[in-house]
Write an enzyme that holds these catalytic residues in place. Structure first.
Site, PDB file in Angstrom:
ATOM      1  N   ASP A  85       0.833  -1.191   0.000  1.00 45.59           N
ATOM      2  CA  ASP A  85       0.000   0.000   0.000  1.00 45.59           C
ATOM      3  C   ASP A  85       0.873   1.247   0.000  1.00 45.59           C
ATOM      4  O   ASP A  85       2.026   1.217   0.429  1.00 45.59           O
ATOM      5  CB  ASP A  85      -0.953   0.008   1.194  1.00 45.59           C
ATOM      6  CG  ASP A  85      -0.218   0.017   2.538  1.00 45.59           C
ATOM      7  OD1 ASP A  85       0.721  -0.782   2.706  1.00 45.59           O
ATOM      8  OD2 ASP A  85      -0.594   0.812   3.428  1.00 45.59           O
ATOM      9  N   GLU A 146       0.226  -0.974   5.959  1.00 41.55           N
ATOM     10  CA  GLU A 146       1.299  -0.434   6.795  1.00 41.55           C
ATOM     11  C   GLU A 146       1.220   1.069   6.935  1.00 41.55           C
ATOM     12  O   GLU A 146       1.540   1.630   7.989  1.00 41.55           O
ATOM     13  CB  GLU A 146       2.658  -0.841   6.202  1.00 41.55           C
ATOM     14  CG  GLU A 146       3.854  -0.538   7.113  1.00 41.55           C
ATOM     15  CD  GLU A 146       4.414   0.875   6.952  1.00 41.55           C
ATOM     16  OE1 GLU A 146       5.213   1.302   7.812  1.00 41.55           O
ATOM     17  OE2 GLU A 146       4.023   1.559   5.973  1.00 41.55           O
TER      18      GLU A 146
END
Length: 376
Positions: A85, A146
């Site tokens: 991400d 994250e």
């Protein structure tokens, strides 16, 4: 086998990395993240990995776990932990278009951390092509969340790390070619102000503005920053109509400290801000927290191994404890030997000028291959 002789080519790696960077994958866009996970999973399957998909939860995308063939498959080995991400919304590629300027290449997420993830897979591919059997089995874990503190995948990361001897984290490399052997603690907080509505034109004085209180608290929060602990507010929302005194305002804050006791005190200070002032209620709730990771003997032994490999390849490899949390916080705090910051060198993470140094792809790829090829 001489790692220096493996045919890493930064130019070839860069062109193959382009598809990863142009596959935009902001954390909150599940469809986009899953698209990136599909791309990585397919690439690892071509290399020879057995792929497992773990469903997402809490509104996030899923997880890809790849295990590469090995005589000791199932035993403790090496975990490469990375996130796919990014902080860049879909469409950023129009503003931060893929472009090459000398030794720099720009693109959303190229530095944090698609470049590091990609070069890790290239290291595995080079070892397999050379018919080299690593001393330990290799597992790659790619996660989707994250950038917002890893709220949905921390348990998977910690469980997978506990099944392995070492954790390698290809987060962005340091500008001095360094790596990370410790991370500061980070806590997130949710902020909410609740006031009293009124017509902003006709009865302004009878209202109590949640926005005004939020603004006051933001200044107070950021003024608490010291050398031991920092505070910042990065997200704010409030109001709905300009002709209405705002009833609600929300925000998100972050605190970072080098030592866990300092962070614990900071958490107490933040939570103590909850209360009511001038008929406006202000509430602070604790969000996800990354524990402090302080280097221990295991991590330092792993670092010395990496440093020796770097020296054999003709470069120094300084190390540092750093801010900017990563999933290495979790594995390092569990006292599993962890080495972070193994990704590409570059700069301007999380901005519209994010870039990598192209030549670092091959350099860091060789370092990763050296670790995978010698850790036992």
């Amino acid at each position: 086998m001489n790692i220096a002789n493996l045919p890493f080519d930064s130019e070839v790696m860069l062109q193959e990395l382009r598809a990863w960077v142009e596959c935009e994958s902001p954390t909150w866009d599940v469809t986009a993240v899953e698209r990136m996970l599909d791309l990585a999973a397919r690439e690892m399957a071509v290399i020879g990995a057995t792929i497992e998909r773990i469903a997402g939860r809490q509104g996030f995308g899923g997880i890809v776990r790849a295990r590469f063939p090995h005589p000791k498959q199932g035993g403790p080995g090496i975990l490469i932990a990375g996130h796919l991400d990014t902080v860049h919304p879909v469409g950023t590629i129009d503003k931060l278009a893929w472009r090459r300027e000398g030794n720099k290449c720009y693109g959303p997420g190229i530095f944090d951390m698609k470049g590091g993830n990609y070069l890790s897979l290239e290291a595995i591919r080079q070892l397999i092509r050379a018919s080299f059997t690593t001393p330990l089995p290799i597992t790659v874990l790619f996660t989707p969340d994250e950038e917002v503190g890893t709220p949905s995948t921390r348990d998977i990361i910690e469980a997978e790390a506990a099944r392995n001897k070492y954790v390698l984290v290809p987060e962005p490399g340091r500008t001095d070619n360094g790596v990370v052997t410790g991370r500061y603690a980070i806590a997130r907080f949710n902020l909410e102000a609740t006031g009293r509505p009124s017509h902003a034109g006709a009865t302004l004085s009878s209202g109590r503005s949640a926005i005004r209180e939020m603004a006051r608290q933001i200044l107070a929060i950021e003024a608490m920053t010291t050398d031991d602990c920092t505070f910042s507010v990065g997200v704010v929302h409030g109001g709905q109509w300009v002709n209405c005194v705002a009833t609600t305002a929300t925000g998100e804050a972050l605190s970072m400290a080098k030592r866990q006791p300092d962070l614990d005190r900071c958490v107490e200070r933040m939570l103590a801000l909850s209360g009511t002032t001038n008929d406006v209620a202000f509430k602070v709730t604790r969000g996800v927290t990354r524990p402090v990771w302080e280097p221990d003997a295991g991590t330092m032994a792993l670092y010395e191994k990496a440093r020796g490999i770097a020296w054999s390849l003709g470069s120094d490899l300084p190390h540092v404890s750093a801010g900017g949390g990563s999933d290495g916080n979790f594995t390092g705090a569990l006292r599993i030997p962890t080495l972070d910051g193994l990704g590409a060198r570059g700069g301007n993470a999380h901005t519209l000028e994010e870039f990598i140094e192209v030549n670092s792809l091959a350099e860091r790829g060789r370092l990763m291959a050296g670790l995978l090829g010698t850790l036992d």
